[in-house]
Motif scaffolding. Structure first.
Motif, PDB file in Angstrom:
ATOM      1  N   VAL A  16       0.870  -1.175   0.000  1.00  0.00           N
ATOM      2  CA  VAL A  16       0.000   0.000   0.000  1.00  0.00           C
ATOM      3  C   VAL A  16       0.904   1.222   0.000  1.00  0.00           C
ATOM      4  CG1 VAL A  16      -1.902   1.183   1.137  1.00  0.00           C
ATOM      5  CG2 VAL A  16      -1.707  -1.299   1.311  1.00  0.00           C
ATOM      6  N   GLU A  17       0.892   1.956  -1.100  1.00  0.00           N
ATOM      7  CA  GLU A  17       1.850   3.047  -1.274  1.00  0.00           C
ATOM      8  C   GLU A  17       1.310   4.051  -2.271  1.00  0.00           C
ATOM      9  OE1 GLU A  17       6.624   3.070  -1.683  1.00  0.00           O
ATOM     10  OE2 GLU A  17       5.587   2.209  -3.397  1.00  0.00           O
ATOM     11  N   ALA A  18       1.574   5.326  -1.994  1.00  0.00           N
ATOM     12  CA  ALA A  18       1.226   6.414  -2.916  1.00  0.00           C
ATOM     13  C   ALA A  18      -0.249   6.387  -3.299  1.00  0.00           C
ATOM     14  CB  ALA A  18       2.111   6.360  -4.164  1.00  0.00           C
ATOM     15  N   GLY A  19      -1.106   6.105  -2.303  1.00  0.00           N
ATOM     16  CA  GLY A  19      -2.545   6.161  -2.537  1.00  0.00           C
ATOM     17  C   GLY A  19      -3.108   4.987  -3.297  1.00  0.00           C
ATOM     18  N   ARG A  20      -2.382   3.898  -3.370  1.00  0.00           N
ATOM     19  CA  ARG A  20      -2.857   2.738  -4.126  1.00  0.00           C
ATOM     20  C   ARG A  20      -2.505   1.434  -3.416  1.00  0.00           C
ATOM     21  NH1 ARG A  20      -4.898   1.228  -8.809  1.00  0.00           N
ATOM     22  NH2 ARG A  20      -5.124   3.409  -9.382  1.00  0.00           N
ATOM     23  N   VAL A  21      -3.439   0.484  -3.505  1.00  0.00           N
ATOM     24  CA  VAL A  21      -3.160  -0.879  -3.076  1.00  0.00           C
ATOM     25  C   VAL A  21      -2.675  -1.631  -4.308  1.00  0.00           C
ATOM     26  CG1 VAL A  21      -4.073  -2.963  -2.007  1.00  0.00           C
ATOM     27  CG2 VAL A  21      -5.025  -0.735  -1.385  1.00  0.00           C
ATOM     28  N   HIS A  22      -1.422  -2.011  -4.318  1.00  0.00           N
ATOM     29  CA  HIS A  22      -0.853  -2.668  -5.488  1.00  0.00           C
ATOM     30  C   HIS A  22      -1.215  -4.150  -5.498  1.00  0.00           C
ATOM     31  CE1 HIS A  22       1.653   0.770  -6.741  1.00  0.00           C
ATOM     32  NE2 HIS A  22       1.641   1.053  -5.449  1.00  0.00           N
ATOM     33  N   PRO A  23      -1.336  -4.755  -6.666  1.00  0.00           N
ATOM     34  CA  PRO A  23      -1.631  -6.190  -6.755  1.00  0.00           C
ATOM     35  C   PRO A  23      -0.578  -7.006  -6.021  1.00  0.00           C
ATOM     36  CG  PRO A  23      -1.913  -5.146  -8.892  1.00  0.00           C
ATOM     37  CD  PRO A  23      -1.267  -4.125  -8.004  1.00  0.00           C
ATOM     38  N   PRO A  24      -0.940  -8.222  -5.607  1.00  0.00           N
ATOM     39  CA  PRO A  24      -0.015  -9.031  -4.820  1.00  0.00           C
ATOM     40  C   PRO A  24       1.268  -9.349  -5.568  1.00  0.00           C
ATOM     41  CG  PRO A  24      -1.908 -10.330  -5.557  1.00  0.00           C
ATOM     42  CD  PRO A  24      -2.231  -8.912  -5.842  1.00  0.00           C
ATOM     43  N   GLN A  25       2.354  -9.345  -4.813  1.00  0.00           N
ATOM     44  CA  GLN A  25       3.670  -9.702  -5.327  1.00  0.00           C
ATOM     45  C   GLN A  25       4.273 -10.770  -4.416  1.00  0.00           C
ATOM     46  OE1 GLN A  25       6.097  -6.058  -6.240  1.00  0.00           O
ATOM     47  NE2 GLN A  25       4.353  -5.004  -5.325  1.00  0.00           N
ATOM     48  N   PRO A  26       5.160 -11.616  -4.936  1.00  0.00           N
ATOM     49  CA  PRO A  26       5.839 -12.569  -4.058  1.00  0.00           C
ATOM     50  C   PRO A  26       6.545 -11.840  -2.917  1.00  0.00           C
ATOM     51  CG  PRO A  26       6.203 -13.136  -6.354  1.00  0.00           C
ATOM     52  CD  PRO A  26       5.530 -11.796  -6.349  1.00  0.00           C
ATOM     53  N   THR A  27       6.283 -12.280  -1.696  1.00  0.00           N
ATOM     54  CA  THR A  27       6.774 -11.557  -0.519  1.00  0.00           C
ATOM     55  C   THR A  27       8.291 -11.435  -0.512  1.00  0.00           C
ATOM     56  OG1 THR A  27       4.850 -12.251   0.764  1.00  0.00           O
ATOM     57  CG2 THR A  27       6.804 -11.560   1.999  1.00  0.00           C
ATOM     58  N   ALA A  28       8.981 -12.540  -0.743  1.00  0.00           N
ATOM     59  CA  ALA A  28      10.442 -12.513  -0.667  1.00  0.00           C
ATOM     60  C   ALA A  28      11.032 -11.552  -1.692  1.00  0.00           C
ATOM     61  CB  ALA A  28      10.999 -13.918  -0.873  1.00  0.00           C
ATOM     62  N   ALA A  29      10.527 -11.596  -2.912  1.00  0.00           N
ATOM     63  CA  ALA A  29      11.060 -10.729  -3.965  1.00  0.00           C
ATOM     64  C   ALA A  29      10.813  -9.255  -3.640  1.00  0.00           C
ATOM     65  CB  ALA A  29      10.431 -11.095  -5.305  1.00  0.00           C
ATOM     66  N   LEU A  30       9.627  -8.944  -3.124  1.00  0.00           N
ATOM     67  CA  LEU A  30       9.304  -7.554  -2.785  1.00  0.00           C
ATOM     68  C   LEU A  30      10.206  -7.038  -1.671  1.00  0.00           C
ATOM     69  CD1 LEU A  30       7.454  -5.032  -2.948  1.00  0.00           C
ATOM     70  CD2 LEU A  30       5.968  -6.162  -1.270  1.00  0.00           C
ATOM     71  N   LEU A  31      10.399  -7.841  -0.648  1.00  0.00           N
ATOM     72  CA  LEU A  31      11.178  -7.385   0.501  1.00  0.00           C
ATOM     73  C   LEU A  31      12.674  -7.427   0.241  1.00  0.00           C
ATOM     74  CD1 LEU A  31       9.089  -8.971   3.384  1.00  0.00           C
ATOM     75  CD2 LEU A  31       9.058  -6.610   2.566  1.00  0.00           C
ATOM     76  N   ASP A  32      13.107  -8.296  -0.669  1.00  0.00           N
ATOM     77  CA  ASP A  32      14.529  -8.333  -1.029  1.00  0.00           C
ATOM     78  C   ASP A  32      14.933  -7.126  -1.871  1.00  0.00           C
ATOM     79  OD1 ASP A  32      14.902 -10.684   0.332  1.00  0.00           O
ATOM     80  OD2 ASP A  32      14.811 -11.967  -1.451  1.00  0.00           O
ATOM     81  N   ASN A  33      13.967  -6.610  -2.631  1.00  0.00           N
ATOM     82  CA  ASN A  33      14.255  -5.465  -3.500  1.00  0.00           C
ATOM     83  C   ASN A  33      13.079  -4.496  -3.460  1.00  0.00           C
ATOM     84  OD1 ASN A  33      15.568  -3.855  -5.398  1.00  0.00           O
ATOM     85  ND2 ASN A  33      14.644  -4.953  -7.125  1.00  0.00           N
ATOM     86  N   PRO A  34      12.856  -3.841  -2.305  1.00  0.00           N
ATOM     87  CA  PRO A  34      11.676  -2.982  -2.151  1.00  0.00           C
ATOM     88  C   PRO A  34      11.797  -1.702  -2.962  1.00  0.00           C
ATOM     89  CG  PRO A  34      13.085  -2.807  -0.236  1.00  0.00           C
ATOM     90  CD  PRO A  34      13.666  -3.891  -1.086  1.00  0.00           C
ATOM     91  N   PRO A  35      10.661  -1.137  -3.406  1.00  0.00           N
ATOM     92  CA  PRO A  35      10.695   0.167  -4.062  1.00  0.00           C
ATOM     93  C   PRO A  35      11.145   1.229  -3.070  1.00  0.00           C
ATOM     94  CG  PRO A  35       8.433  -0.510  -3.625  1.00  0.00           C
ATOM     95  CD  PRO A  35       9.291  -1.681  -3.301  1.00  0.00           C
ATOM     96  N   PRO A  36      11.556   2.392  -3.550  1.00  0.00           N
ATOM     97  CA  PRO A  36      12.165   3.394  -2.658  1.00  0.00           C
ATOM     98  C   PRO A  36      11.320   3.766  -1.444  1.00  0.00           C
ATOM     99  CG  PRO A  36      12.504   3.992  -4.953  1.00  0.00           C
ATOM    100  CD  PRO A  36      11.602   2.805  -4.971  1.00  0.00           C
ATOM    101  N   GLY A  37      10.016   3.954  -1.636  1.00  0.00           N
ATOM    102  CA  GLY A  37       9.170   4.339  -0.522  1.00  0.00           C
ATOM    103  C   GLY A  37       9.133   3.292   0.571  1.00  0.00           C
ATOM    104  N   LEU A  38       8.996   2.026   0.178  1.00  0.00           N
ATOM    105  CA  LEU A  38       8.975   0.943   1.154  1.00  0.00           C
ATOM    106  C   LEU A  38      10.355   0.755   1.785  1.00  0.00           C
ATOM    107  CD1 LEU A  38       7.471  -1.345   2.551  1.00  0.00           C
ATOM    108  CD2 LEU A  38       8.042  -2.825   0.596  1.00  0.00           C
ATOM    109  N   ARG A  39      11.404   0.941   1.000  1.00  0.00           N
ATOM    110  CA  ARG A  39      12.762   0.807   1.521  1.00  0.00           C
ATOM    111  C   ARG A  39      12.997   1.852   2.620  1.00  0.00           C
ATOM    112  NH1 ARG A  39      17.157  -1.492  -0.752  1.00  0.00           N
ATOM    113  NH2 ARG A  39      16.094  -1.618  -2.774  1.00  0.00           N
ATOM    114  N   ALA A  40      12.546   3.079   2.373  1.00  0.00           N
ATOM    115  CA  ALA A  40      12.720   4.153   3.372  1.00  0.00           C
ATOM    116  C   ALA A  40      11.932   3.829   4.638  1.00  0.00           C
ATOM    117  CB  ALA A  40      12.269   5.484   2.777  1.00  0.00           C
ATOM    118  N   TYR A  41      10.746   3.245   4.480  1.00  0.00           N
ATOM    119  CA  TYR A  41       9.927   2.913   5.644  1.00  0.00           C
ATOM    120  C   TYR A  41      10.550   1.784   6.455  1.00  0.00           C
ATOM    121  CZ  TYR A  41       6.065   0.841   8.288  1.00  0.00           C
ATOM    122  OH  TYR A  41       5.289   0.314   9.282  1.00  0.00           O
ATOM    123  N   LEU A  42      11.040   0.760   5.765  1.00  0.00           N
ATOM    124  CA  LEU A  42      11.602  -0.386   6.472  1.00  0.00           C
ATOM    125  C   LEU A  42      12.955  -0.082   7.092  1.00  0.00           C
ATOM    126  CD1 LEU A  42      10.721  -3.216   3.913  1.00  0.00           C
ATOM    127  CD2 LEU A  42       9.540  -2.675   6.055  1.00  0.00           C
ATOM    128  N   GLY A  43      13.670   0.910   6.499  1.00  0.00           N
ATOM    129  CA  GLY A  43      14.964   1.291   7.058  1.00  0.00           C
ATOM    130  C   GLY A  43      16.113   0.406   6.601  1.00  0.00           C
TER     131      GLY A  43
END
Length: 231
Positions: A204-231
């Protein structure tokens, strides 16, 4: 069978959230994003506590957008667990069957079986104040289990627990989801929880719920907004 959010738009003051996606029945999904991004708003929409400005919520092709929460195939487990302090464990769980607690023998047996499944055998007569945080989580989970709905929504239900107990509760939840075939969406701020429980994740980012993505792939290479949030 599937859960579809069709051209959804939600507005709350200056905040807006859009969603257009389909989730297959029986899937386990984490919901992750920065604070205030709309994760809880998404659950409120699916649960019927919030109406969209536009779009429809469909379950297996049936339009449930206008249905009140009690008539939806949905159970919600909140972080607070919503246990009633004046009721016993058995009564709190029995609320999942009848709000007036006028249970027949078969229903009482179902309460007992539900408590046994979550590891609370023999605790029927206790009250929430006499339970640990983990035990309270189990009571809330037993009540949700007893409702036997097709969709289970969880809003950071185990965030107050320590790492070991949280891991135990996530494993228990996974076993229950596997047995019941429920479609589960779990809001979490902890990427480890998402990895442990959910094969796929909704960002959930930038006003949108994005379609499901494989969890490991998303968290291994998060988009900038999620990367900043996760630290």
């Amino acid at each position: 069978m599937s859960l579809t959010l069709e051209s959804i738009l939600i507005r709350q003051g200056e905040f807006a959230l859009a969603a257009d996606l389909t989730l297959p029945a029986g899937g386990r999904f984490a919901v992750i994003g920065a604070s205030g991004s709309g994760k809880s708003t998404l659950l409120s929409l699916i649960g019927g506590f919030l109406a969209p400005e536009a779009g429809r919520v469909l379950w297996s092709g049936r339009d449930i957008t206008a249905l009140p929460p009690g008539q939806r195939p949905v159970s919600t487990l909140f972080q607070s667990h919503n246990l009633f302090p004046h009721l016993t464990v058995a009564q709190n769980v029995g609320m999942g069957l009848r709000a007036d607690l006028r249970l027949d023998a078969a229903q009482k047996a179902r309460v007992t079986a539900s408590l046994a499944e979550v590891g609370l055998e023999g605790m029927e007569a206790r009250r929430p104040a006499a339970l640990s945080g983990g035990q309270q989580s189990r009571v809330a989970l037993a009540r949700v289990l007893l409702r036997d709905r097709d969709i289970l929504l969880l809003d950071e239900p185990f965030s107050a627990l320590g790492p070991a107990l949280k891991s135990e509760m996530l494993a228990l939840l996974a076993r229950i989801a596997e047995r019941t075939g429920a479609t589960v969406l779990m809001v979490t701020h902890d990427p480890a929880d998402a990895r442990a429980f959910a094969p796929e994740t909704l960002l959930v980012e930038a006003g949108r719920v994005h379609p499901p993505q494989p969890t490991a792939a998303l968290l291994d290479n998060p988009p900038p907004g999620l990367r900043a949030y996760l630290g």
